[in-house]
Design an enzyme around this catalytic site. Structure first.
Site, PDB file in Angstrom:
ATOM      1  N   HIS A 204    -108.297  -5.822  34.506  1.00 34.12           N
ATOM      2  CA  HIS A 204    -107.435  -4.821  34.314  1.00 34.12           C
ATOM      3  C   HIS A 204    -106.712  -4.578  35.649  1.00 34.12           C
ATOM      4  O   HIS A 204    -107.465  -4.619  36.755  1.00 34.12           O
ATOM      5  CB  HIS A 204    -108.191  -3.906  33.731  1.00 34.12           C
ATOM      6  CG  HIS A 204    -107.339  -2.422  33.160  1.00 34.12           C
ATOM      7  ND1 HIS A 204    -106.235  -1.776  34.172  1.00 34.12           N
ATOM      8  CD2 HIS A 204    -106.664  -2.087  31.778  1.00 34.12           C
ATOM      9  CE1 HIS A 204    -105.348  -1.278  32.792  1.00 34.12           C
ATOM     10  NE2 HIS A 204    -105.770  -1.479  31.656  1.00 34.12           N
TER      11      HIS A 204
ATOM     12  N   ASN B 211    -109.477   1.480  25.305  1.00 33.87           N
ATOM     13  CA  ASN B 211    -109.919   1.458  26.569  1.00 33.87           C
ATOM     14  C   ASN B 211    -109.574   3.114  27.402  1.00 33.87           C
ATOM     15  O   ASN B 211    -108.216   3.482  27.300  1.00 33.87           O
ATOM     16  CB  ASN B 211    -109.006   0.707  27.337  1.00 33.87           C
ATOM     17  CG  ASN B 211    -109.168   0.711  28.822  1.00 33.87           C
ATOM     18  OD1 ASN B 211    -110.376   0.676  29.019  1.00 33.87           O
ATOM     19  ND2 ASN B 211    -109.095  -0.034  29.826  1.00 33.87           N
ATOM     20  N   TRP B 212    -110.842   3.295  27.111  1.00 35.10           N
ATOM     21  CA  TRP B 212    -111.097   4.693  27.415  1.00 35.10           C
ATOM     22  C   TRP B 212    -111.403   5.380  29.337  1.00 35.10           C
ATOM     23  O   TRP B 212    -110.815   6.777  29.168  1.00 35.10           O
ATOM     24  CB  TRP B 212    -112.464   5.740  27.267  1.00 35.10           C
ATOM     25  CG  TRP B 212    -112.678   5.883  25.168  1.00 35.10           C
ATOM     26  CD1 TRP B 212    -111.765   5.430  24.025  1.00 35.10           C
ATOM     27  CD2 TRP B 212    -113.222   5.894  24.408  1.00 35.10           C
ATOM     28  NE1 TRP B 212    -111.790   5.275  23.036  1.00 35.10           N
ATOM     29  CE2 TRP B 212    -113.297   6.199  22.984  1.00 35.10           C
ATOM     30  CE3 TRP B 212    -114.925   6.721  25.108  1.00 35.10           C
ATOM     31  CZ2 TRP B 212    -114.094   5.972  22.066  1.00 35.10           C
ATOM     32  CZ3 TRP B 212    -115.447   7.210  23.955  1.00 35.10           C
ATOM     33  CH2 TRP B 212    -115.202   6.799  22.634  1.00 35.10           C
ATOM     34  N   LYS B 213    -111.045   4.288  29.501  1.00 32.86           N
ATOM     35  CA  LYS B 213    -110.879   4.261  31.077  1.00 32.86           C
ATOM     36  C   LYS B 213    -112.063   5.434  31.241  1.00 32.86           C
ATOM     37  O   LYS B 213    -113.323   5.989  30.869  1.00 32.86           O
ATOM     38  CB  LYS B 213    -109.230   4.551  31.675  1.00 32.86           C
ATOM     39  CG  LYS B 213    -108.414   3.717  31.046  1.00 32.86           C
ATOM     40  CD  LYS B 213    -107.012   3.607  31.485  1.00 32.86           C
ATOM     41  CE  LYS B 213    -106.244   2.379  31.153  1.00 32.86           C
ATOM     42  NZ  LYS B 213    -104.930   2.458  31.585  1.00 32.86           N
TER      43      LYS B 213
ATOM     44  N   SER C  79     -98.589   1.725  26.705  1.00 28.60           N
ATOM     45  CA  SER C  79     -98.215   2.505  26.557  1.00 28.60           C
ATOM     46  C   SER C  79     -97.738   2.139  24.717  1.00 28.60           C
ATOM     47  O   SER C  79     -96.334   2.839  24.039  1.00 28.60           O
ATOM     48  CB  SER C  79     -95.854   2.924  27.036  1.00 28.60           C
ATOM     49  OG  SER C  79     -97.185   3.507  28.030  1.00 28.60           O
TER      50      SER C  79
ATOM     51  N   GLY D  94    -104.096   2.304  25.528  1.00 29.04           N
ATOM     52  CA  GLY D  94    -105.131   3.750  26.544  1.00 29.04           C
ATOM     53  C   GLY D  94    -104.975   4.786  26.148  1.00 29.04           C
ATOM     54  O   GLY D  94    -106.369   5.267  25.198  1.00 29.04           O
TER      55      GLY D  94
ATOM     56  N   GLY E  57     -99.591   3.423  30.602  1.00 26.82           N
ATOM     57  CA  GLY E  57    -100.085   4.931  31.147  1.00 26.82           C
ATOM     58  C   GLY E  57     -98.339   5.615  31.624  1.00 26.82           C
ATOM     59  O   GLY E  57     -98.554   6.484  32.315  1.00 26.82           O
TER      60      GLY E  57
ATOM     61  N   GLU F 164    -100.701  -6.982  29.500  1.00 30.25           N
ATOM     62  CA  GLU F 164    -100.411  -5.303  30.144  1.00 30.25           C
ATOM     63  C   GLU F 164     -98.995  -5.673  31.091  1.00 30.25           C
ATOM     64  O   GLU F 164     -99.394  -5.377  32.166  1.00 30.25           O
ATOM     65  CB  GLU F 164    -101.112  -4.950  30.023  1.00 30.25           C
ATOM     66  CG  GLU F 164    -102.460  -4.993  29.395  1.00 30.25           C
ATOM     67  CD  GLU F 164    -103.560  -2.881  29.623  1.00 30.25           C
ATOM     68  OE1 GLU F 164    -103.476  -3.014  28.493  1.00 30.25           O
ATOM     69  OE2 GLU F 164    -104.293  -3.348  30.430  1.00 30.25           O
TER      70      GLU F 164
ATOM     71  N   GLU G 291    -105.320  -2.071  37.218  1.00 29.44           N
ATOM     72  CA  GLU G 291    -106.180  -0.831  37.689  1.00 29.44           C
ATOM     73  C   GLU G 291    -107.465  -1.560  38.418  1.00 29.44           C
ATOM     74  O   GLU G 291    -107.809  -1.034  40.168  1.00 29.44           O
ATOM     75  CB  GLU G 291    -107.214   0.022  37.036  1.00 29.44           C
ATOM     76  CG  GLU G 291    -105.450   0.767  36.268  1.00 29.44           C
ATOM     77  CD  GLU G 291    -106.147   1.349  34.849  1.00 29.44           C
ATOM     78  OE1 GLU G 291    -105.057   2.397  34.559  1.00 29.44           O
ATOM     79  OE2 GLU G 291    -107.032   1.723  34.655  1.00 29.44           O
TER      80      GLU G 291
END
Length: 256
Positions: A97, A9-11, A214, A235, A175, A169, A99
């Site tokens: 997700h 997931n490159w975000k 992580s 991530g 992160g 997650e 976020e």
């Protein structure tokens, strides 16, 4: 036999140069690696470039995306439909997700609608579930994950999970540098699978459940040695070719 999936997931990261370098590096690092599916989810404006690069290299890497809208077309400024994602070769779509849930106030019910819409259009939902640090400390992890899953199961039936991916997650590990131990992650994965098995043992046996939070080359092998952990949603480490490839290789080694 479940086949592990390691997905990056490159975000909100990337540039044309970065996309080209990263895909080139991944293809070189993953040459000859078997027994694991590998996918990347770049920002949506780089899907075209990624599709072209993967096609030129005849790459085995799957293309994914980070979100989808609930509409097929129309006056919905800034949104992306499932058919648009398919038009650029995307197959695995991340939804739910933490976020998105936090910054865009996406509810369990809203995420479940996205899940159904993706399935309707022949795409693979990668359904993120997980608890906050406070929920973890209160011992509510399994209940939170069950609630997020049941938003799908109660509206679409447990069979809707066939062909989908679940990504557990823990929010406190995304992160942050913190990570659940392999034993703790396995315990939660087993509980998630047991929750599904209470409704269908066959679905539970076959559904892919990734761990995310992580994940790094240094801890990947320990996660993948666990019987209920089927790969990872990655991530930060997914933005570096050798790190991401090392995680994929660890999954292939452990599950083969």
């Amino acid at each position: 036999m479940r086949r592990p999936l390691v997905m990056g997931n490159w975000k909100l990261n990337g540039s044309k140069a970065m996309v080209a370098d990263l895909i080139k590096g991944l293809d070189a690092e993953l040459a000859g690696v078997e027994g694991v599916d590998v996918a990347i989810a770049p920002p949506v404006m780089y899907l075209d470039l990624a599709e072209q690069l993967l096609g030129k290299a005849e790459s085995k890497i799957l293309l994914g995306s980070q979100n989808v809208d609930l509409n097929a077309s129309g006056a919905f400024t800034g949104d992306i439909s499932p058919e648009m994602l398919k038009d650029f070769g995307a197959t695995h779509i991340i939804i739910g997700h933490s976020e998105r849930r936090e910054y865009h106030a996406e509810s369990d019910e809203f995420v479940a609608k996205k899940f159904a819409f993706l399935k309707e259009h022949g795409l693979v939902p990668v359904l993120c579930i997980g608890e906050s640090e406070a929920q973890n400390e209160a011992g509510e992890t399994v209940a939170v994950c069950a609630r997020q899953l049941d938003a799908v199961i109660d509206t679409q039936g447990v069979e809707a999970l066939n062909g989908a991916v679940i990504a557990y997650e823990p929010i406190w590990a995304i992160g942050t540098g913190k990570a659940a131990t392999a034993d703790d992650a396995q315990r939660i994965h087993a509980a998630i699978r047991a929750h599904i098995a209470a409704k269908s043992e066959e679905v539970a046996k076959n559904v892919v459940i990734q761990y995310g939070g992580s994940v790094k080359p240094e801890n990947a092998e320990a996660y993948f040695a666990q019987p209920d952990i089927d790969g990872a949603l990655v991530g930060g480490a997914a933005l570096v070719a050798d790190s991401f490839a090392a995680i994929a290789k660890a999954a292939a080694k452990a599950k083969n």
